[in-house]
Design a protein around this motif. Structure first.
Motif, PDB file in Angstrom:
ATOM      1  N   GLY A 149       0.788  -1.232   0.000  1.00 32.35           N
ATOM      2  CA  GLY A 149       0.000   0.000   0.000  1.00 32.35           C
ATOM      3  C   GLY A 149       0.817   1.277   0.000  1.00 32.35           C
ATOM      4  N   TRP A 151       0.716   5.508   1.254  1.00 31.00           N
ATOM      5  CA  TRP A 151       0.422   6.060   2.583  1.00 31.00           C
ATOM      6  C   TRP A 151      -0.793   6.967   2.618  1.00 31.00           C
ATOM      7  CZ3 TRP A 151       0.830  10.901   0.969  1.00 31.00           C
ATOM      8  CH2 TRP A 151       1.844  11.239   0.067  1.00 31.00           C
ATOM      9  N   ASN A 152      -1.420   7.231   1.478  1.00 25.30           N
ATOM     10  CA  ASN A 152      -2.475   8.252   1.511  1.00 25.30           C
ATOM     11  C   ASN A 152      -3.827   7.727   2.000  1.00 25.30           C
ATOM     12  OD1 ASN A 152      -2.675   6.759  -0.814  1.00 25.30           O
ATOM     13  ND2 ASN A 152      -3.202   8.479  -2.123  1.00 25.30           N
ATOM     14  N   LYS A 175       1.342  -5.408   3.110  1.00 16.31           N
ATOM     15  CA  LYS A 175       2.404  -4.564   3.675  1.00 16.31           C
ATOM     16  C   LYS A 175       2.023  -3.100   3.489  1.00 16.31           C
ATOM     17  CE  LYS A 175       5.968  -2.540   2.071  1.00 16.31           C
ATOM     18  NZ  LYS A 175       5.988  -1.270   2.826  1.00 16.31           N
ATOM     19  N   GLU A 178       5.526   2.254   5.031  1.00 12.95           N
ATOM     20  CA  GLU A 178       6.217   2.468   6.320  1.00 12.95           C
ATOM     21  C   GLU A 178       5.750   3.780   6.977  1.00 12.95           C
ATOM     22  OE1 GLU A 178       9.872   3.360   4.159  1.00 12.95           O
ATOM     23  OE2 GLU A 178      10.267   4.855   5.694  1.00 12.95           O
ATOM     24  N   GLY A 227       1.020   2.518  -5.579  1.00 15.29           N
ATOM     25  CA  GLY A 227       2.239   3.287  -5.331  1.00 15.29           C
ATOM     26  C   GLY A 227       2.595   4.130  -6.544  1.00 15.29           C
ATOM     27  N   SER A 228       3.840   4.575  -6.572  1.00 15.58           N
ATOM     28  CA  SER A 228       4.271   5.469  -7.645  1.00 15.58           C
ATOM     29  C   SER A 228       4.666   4.661  -8.880  1.00 15.58           C
ATOM     30  CB  SER A 228       5.460   6.290  -7.152  1.00 15.58           C
ATOM     31  OG  SER A 228       6.511   5.407  -6.840  1.00 15.58           O
ATOM     32  N   THR A 231       8.133   2.820  -8.491  1.00 13.15           N
ATOM     33  CA  THR A 231       8.021   1.591  -7.687  1.00 13.15           C
ATOM     34  C   THR A 231       7.253   0.539  -8.485  1.00 13.15           C
ATOM     35  OG1 THR A 231       8.030   2.879  -5.657  1.00 13.15           O
ATOM     36  CG2 THR A 231       7.202   0.645  -5.484  1.00 13.15           C
ATOM     37  N   GLU A 249      -1.777  -0.084  -9.332  1.00 14.37           N
ATOM     38  CA  GLU A 249      -2.504   1.192  -9.219  1.00 14.37           C
ATOM     39  C   GLU A 249      -1.454   2.258  -8.953  1.00 14.37           C
ATOM     40  OE1 GLU A 249      -5.477   1.645  -9.870  1.00 14.37           O
ATOM     41  OE2 GLU A 249      -6.484  -0.284  -9.618  1.00 14.37           O
ATOM     42  N   LEU A 250      -1.094   3.000  -9.995  1.00 13.55           N
ATOM     43  CA  LEU A 250       0.071   3.873  -9.878  1.00 13.55           C
ATOM     44  C   LEU A 250      -0.331   5.347  -9.962  1.00 13.55           C
ATOM     45  CD1 LEU A 250       2.400   1.627 -12.069  1.00 13.55           C
ATOM     46  CD2 LEU A 250       1.999   1.506  -9.604  1.00 13.55           C
ATOM     47  N   GLY A 251       0.624   6.181 -10.201  1.00 19.59           N
ATOM     48  CA  GLY A 251       0.393   7.623 -10.095  1.00 19.59           C
ATOM     49  C   GLY A 251      -0.248   8.236 -11.327  1.00 19.59           C
ATOM     50  N   CYS A 283      -4.054   9.987  -5.819  1.00 18.87           N
ATOM     51  CA  CYS A 283      -3.446   9.567  -7.085  1.00 18.87           C
ATOM     52  C   CYS A 283      -4.191  10.070  -8.307  1.00 18.87           C
ATOM     53  CB  CYS A 283      -3.387   8.051  -7.116  1.00 18.87           C
ATOM     54  SG  CYS A 283      -4.982   7.324  -6.740  1.00 18.87           S
ATOM     55  N   GLU A 380       4.129  14.239 -11.546  1.00 16.15           N
ATOM     56  CA  GLU A 380       3.207  14.112 -10.413  1.00 16.15           C
ATOM     57  C   GLU A 380       3.845  14.757  -9.190  1.00 16.15           C
ATOM     58  OE1 GLU A 380       2.574  10.227  -8.515  1.00 16.15           O
ATOM     59  OE2 GLU A 380       0.439  10.679  -8.536  1.00 16.15           O
ATOM     60  N   PHE A 382       1.996  15.184  -6.108  1.00 15.21           N
ATOM     61  CA  PHE A 382       1.381  14.532  -4.946  1.00 15.21           C
ATOM     62  C   PHE A 382       1.348  15.475  -3.753  1.00 15.21           C
ATOM     63  CE2 PHE A 382       0.249  10.497  -2.715  1.00 15.21           C
ATOM     64  CZ  PHE A 382      -0.688  10.103  -3.654  1.00 15.21           C
TER      65      PHE A 382
HETATM   66  P1  NDP Z   1       5.806   4.395  -3.279  1.00 16.93           P
HETATM   67  O1  NDP Z   1       5.804   3.951  -4.688  1.00 16.93           O
HETATM   68  O2  NDP Z   1       6.991   5.073  -2.754  1.00 16.93           O
HETATM   69  O3  NDP Z   1       5.539   3.142  -2.315  1.00 16.93           O
HETATM   70  C1  NDP Z   1       4.416   2.300  -2.467  1.00 16.93           C
HETATM   71  C2  NDP Z   1       4.614   1.051  -1.636  1.00 16.93           C
HETATM   72  O4  NDP Z   1       5.575   0.201  -2.249  1.00 16.93           O
HETATM   73  C3  NDP Z   1       5.121   1.319  -0.225  1.00 16.93           C
HETATM   74  O5  NDP Z   1       4.529   0.405   0.663  1.00 16.93           O
HETATM   75  C4  NDP Z   1       6.603   1.057  -0.388  1.00 16.93           C
HETATM   76  O6  NDP Z   1       7.204   0.776   0.848  1.00 16.93           O
HETATM   77  C5  NDP Z   1       6.597  -0.121  -1.315  1.00 16.93           C
HETATM   78  N1  NDP Z   1       7.827  -0.349  -2.059  1.00 16.93           N
HETATM   79  C6  NDP Z   1       8.796   0.541  -2.387  1.00 16.93           C
HETATM   80  N2  NDP Z   1       9.768  -0.055  -3.132  1.00 16.93           N
HETATM   81  C7  NDP Z   1       9.400  -1.354  -3.279  1.00 16.93           C
HETATM   82  C8  NDP Z   1       9.973  -2.474  -3.946  1.00 16.93           C
HETATM   83  N3  NDP Z   1      11.122  -2.393  -4.635  1.00 16.93           N
HETATM   84  N4  NDP Z   1       9.318  -3.665  -3.889  1.00 16.93           N
HETATM   85  C9  NDP Z   1       8.143  -3.777  -3.219  1.00 16.93           C
HETATM   86  N5  NDP Z   1       7.567  -2.746  -2.566  1.00 16.93           N
HETATM   87  C10 NDP Z   1       8.169  -1.543  -2.597  1.00 16.93           C
HETATM   88  O7  NDP Z   1       4.490   5.289  -3.143  1.00 16.93           O
HETATM   89  P2  NDP Z   1       4.034   6.223  -1.954  1.00 16.93           P
HETATM   90  O8  NDP Z   1       3.790   5.433  -0.730  1.00 16.93           O
HETATM   91  O9  NDP Z   1       4.991   7.371  -1.920  1.00 16.93           O
HETATM   92  O10 NDP Z   1       2.606   6.700  -2.483  1.00 16.93           O
HETATM   93  C11 NDP Z   1       2.450   7.708  -3.390  1.00 16.93           C
HETATM   94  C12 NDP Z   1       2.269   7.168  -4.803  1.00 16.93           C
HETATM   95  O11 NDP Z   1       1.196   6.243  -4.838  1.00 16.93           O
HETATM   96  C13 NDP Z   1       1.893   8.255  -5.779  1.00 16.93           C
HETATM   97  O12 NDP Z   1       2.626   8.124  -6.984  1.00 16.93           O
HETATM   98  C14 NDP Z   1       0.427   8.015  -6.053  1.00 16.93           C
HETATM   99  O13 NDP Z   1      -0.014   8.507  -7.259  1.00 16.93           O
HETATM  100  C15 NDP Z   1       0.332   6.545  -5.935  1.00 16.93           C
HETATM  101  N6  NDP Z   1      -1.039   6.165  -5.613  1.00 16.93           N
HETATM  102  C16 NDP Z   1      -1.790   5.531  -6.560  1.00 16.93           C
HETATM  103  C17 NDP Z   1      -3.104   5.217  -6.317  1.00 16.93           C
HETATM  104  C18 NDP Z   1      -3.919   4.495  -7.346  1.00 16.93           C
HETATM  105  O14 NDP Z   1      -4.884   3.852  -6.988  1.00 16.93           O
HETATM  106  N7  NDP Z   1      -3.591   4.542  -8.609  1.00 16.93           N
HETATM  107  C19 NDP Z   1      -3.732   5.547  -5.054  1.00 16.93           C
HETATM  108  C20 NDP Z   1      -2.852   6.171  -4.105  1.00 16.93           C
HETATM  109  C21 NDP Z   1      -1.550   6.475  -4.395  1.00 16.93           C
HETATM  110  P3  NDP Z   1       7.775   2.004   1.751  1.00 16.93           P
HETATM  111  O15 NDP Z   1       6.885   3.166   1.578  1.00 16.93           O
HETATM  112  O16 NDP Z   1       7.747   1.471   3.108  1.00 16.93           O
HETATM  113  O17 NDP Z   1       9.143   2.240   1.189  1.00 16.93           O
END
Ligand code: NDP
Length: 483
Positions: A149, A151-152, A175, A178, A227-228, A231, A249-251, A283, A380, A382
């Motif tokens: 997941g 963090w938002n 997971k 953090e 996530g982004s 990632t 589900e990315l940015g 996102c 992006e 954010f």
């Molecule tokens: P990140 O991409 O930094 O992290 C997402 C998750 O992936 C975190 O739990 C992170 O852990 C984990 N992670 C990081 N590196 C790895 C890896 N190599 N392998 C496996 N897991 C990994 O995103 P943010 O938490 O900063 O969230 C913001 C992003 O999420 C924005 O780009 C936003 O657009 C996107 N987002 C997309 C949504 C959608 O539905 N499309 C909804 C909400 C957000 P840790 O943080 O602990 O490092």
């Protein structure tokens, strides 16, 4: 409220601790205070979770859909009953105002559990008649799913991934980010209180390396990441090596187009909801607001007036409508984009500064006269930074709206119905809006195209991403062979 969880992880139906894992401090964004400490999962902890989940999954899948669904719906009811406490915890975890968390987080998670709980009993294969012979399909679970997941929306994401996975008979290891590790533990606790068998929904804490170790484990069948894009690329590649199923589900950097015949107050509401809800940390936000040149100045003047109505302050005060950023780091990222916008010559029409108070507060910010090539129109952010761009012509603005690597969402405001549907058809985005923005009901598919992701969450569509079909060929007569 007690913000320190009983232990860092929830595995096999109970809280589990291993202080050998690196400590992760949980910071309340409104004050900068440490409100809890959890420990990252050690390899022994992830192993415990994988073993528990794989052991429990078969019996869970063997229940009827009605039995699985009943547990999910019971969990949904508990989430609703505890909405106040869960919303306060979500506010501690993320800094989002209680005014938002009390209507958008545990409630959205409860919707997902209720919807997929109801759907569990309806999952079927099909019958394909071939003359006398026939084929039937079985819709089977994938096995062990890993959810990772952002963090938002920590409660919502934990439920949006968990509910369809569990409804389909899978086990899940989730997971959280953090940055916001607290809420998913409550989801796990409530699912078990509702009767979920031990091992079916587990939460392990950690940074990216813990996520990566789960993604590469051969016992994991599917990975769903929020996530982004960077990632997403890494996680998708790691999952591909093991030929695993994925949902990404990315940015985004989504466009919102406001025509000169639009209801301007609604369009401004859309721009506010699509840029400043959750302090801009959503996102699907429509951060490139294309406003027809004929109404641009009226739009900007009225937008600035309405932004004066934002109540910025203590997120626990129900009157507060704009809270802090999730972390100092995220605030600094957004502030650095504001400097880039100024340096590139965009016109700052509102906000632009950090607030002089404790916590990670910054102003909602609007730039006008933004051009397509500026960094604030391409990347992006954010954070609460809106870029307003001008346009004159429909075809031209649609091409500019689509000129991005992202394709998560897009919106149009106009009173011309034919034009609205023409634009929606032309958008290169997974989730489109006409005269509204950022709704995400569980009944509708949600997800992105282009670099914003693959797969869909919510709705019947999510079932396709948490099951696989098995075809069974049945011959009624004797079988012949050439020799
Ligand atoms: P990140 O991409 O930094 O992290 C997402 C998750 O992936 C975190 O739990 C992170 O852990 C984990 N992670 C990081 N590196 C790895 C890896 N190599 N392998 C496996 N897991 C990994 O995103 P943010 O938490 O900063 O969230 C913001 C992003 O999420 C924005 O780009 C936003 O657009 C996107 N987002 C997309 C949504 C959608 O539905 N499309 C909804 C909400 C957000 P840790 O943080 O602990 O490092």
């Amino acid at each position: 409220m007690q913000t320190q969880p009983k232990a860092s992880h929830f595995i096999d139906g109970r809280y589990v601790e291993d202080t050998a894992g690196a400590p992760i401090e949980v910071i309340y964004p409104a004050t900068g205070e440490v409100i809890a400490t959890v420990h990252a999962a050690t390899p022994a902890i992830t192993e415990q979770a994988i073993v528990a989940a794989t052991r429990a999954q078969g019996a869970w899948a063997a229940l009827t859909g009605t039995e699985r669904g009943r547990i999910l719906r019971r969990a949904s009811d508990i989430l609703r009953e505890r909405n106040h406490d869960l919303s306060v915890l979500e506010t501690y975890d993320t800094g989002k105002p209680y005014q938002e968390t009390s209507v958008a987080d545990a409630t959205s998670g409860a919707d997902a559990l209720e919807f997929f709980g109801g759907m569990a009993a309806t999952l079927t294969g099909e019958h394909i008649q071939l003359g006398e012979d026939w084929v039937y399909t079985r819709r089977e679970p994938l096995g062990l799913c890993v959810g990772i997941g952002a963090w938002n929306y920590p409660t919502q994401i934990a439920c949006w991934k968990g509910a369809p996975a569990l409804a389909c008979g899978n086990a899940m290891i989730f997971k959280p980010s953090e940055t916001t590790p607290l809420c998913a533990l409550k989801v796990a606790e409530i699912l078990h209180e509702a009767g979920l068998p031990a091992g079916i929904y587990n939460v392990v804490q950690g940074r990216g390396d813990v996520g990566a170790s789960l993604v590469t484990d051969p016992r994991v069948d599917k990975v769903s990441l929020t996530g982004s894009v960077p990632t997403g690329r890494k996680v998708y590649a790691a999952a591909a090596a093991g030929i695993k199923h994925v949902t990404m589900e990315l940015g985004g950097k989504s466009p919102m187009i406001v025509f000169d015949d639009a209801d301007i107050e609604s369009a401004i509401s859309g721009a506010i909801m699509g840029n400043f809800y959750s302090s801009g940390q959503v996102c699907s936000n429509g951060t490139r607001v294309f406003v027809h040149r004929a109404i641009k100045e009226a739009f900007l003047t009225r937008l600035a007036e309405r932004l004066e109505g934002a109540v910025i302050g203590d997120p626990m005060d129900p009157a507060t409508s704009f809270g802090p950023m999730v972390s100092e780091n995220q605030m600094n990222i957004a502030l650095s984009y504001i400097e880039k916008g100024k340096a590139e010559g965009a016109r700052l029409v509102y906000g632009g500064a950090k607030l002089d108070r404790e916590g990670f507060f910054m102003q909602p910010t609007v730039f006008a006269d933004v051009t397509d090539d500026m960094v604030i129109a391409r990347e992006e952010i954010f954070g609460p930074v809106m870029a307003v761009l001008d346009f004159d012509d429909e075809d031209d603005v649609l091409a500019r709206a689509n000129d991005t690597e992202f394709g998560l969402a897009a919106g149009v405001f106009t009173r011309d119905l034919a034009r609205a549907h023409r634009i929606a058809a032309g958008f290169e985005a997974g989730t489109c809006y006409i005269n509204t923005y950022n709704d995400a009901p569980v009944e509708a598919p949600f997800g992105g195209s282009k670099n914003s992701g693959v797969g869909r969450e919510n709705s019947k569509a999510a079932i396709e991403h948490y099951t696989q079909l098995k075809s069974v060929y049945v011959r009624m007569g004797t079988l012949e062979a050439p020799f």
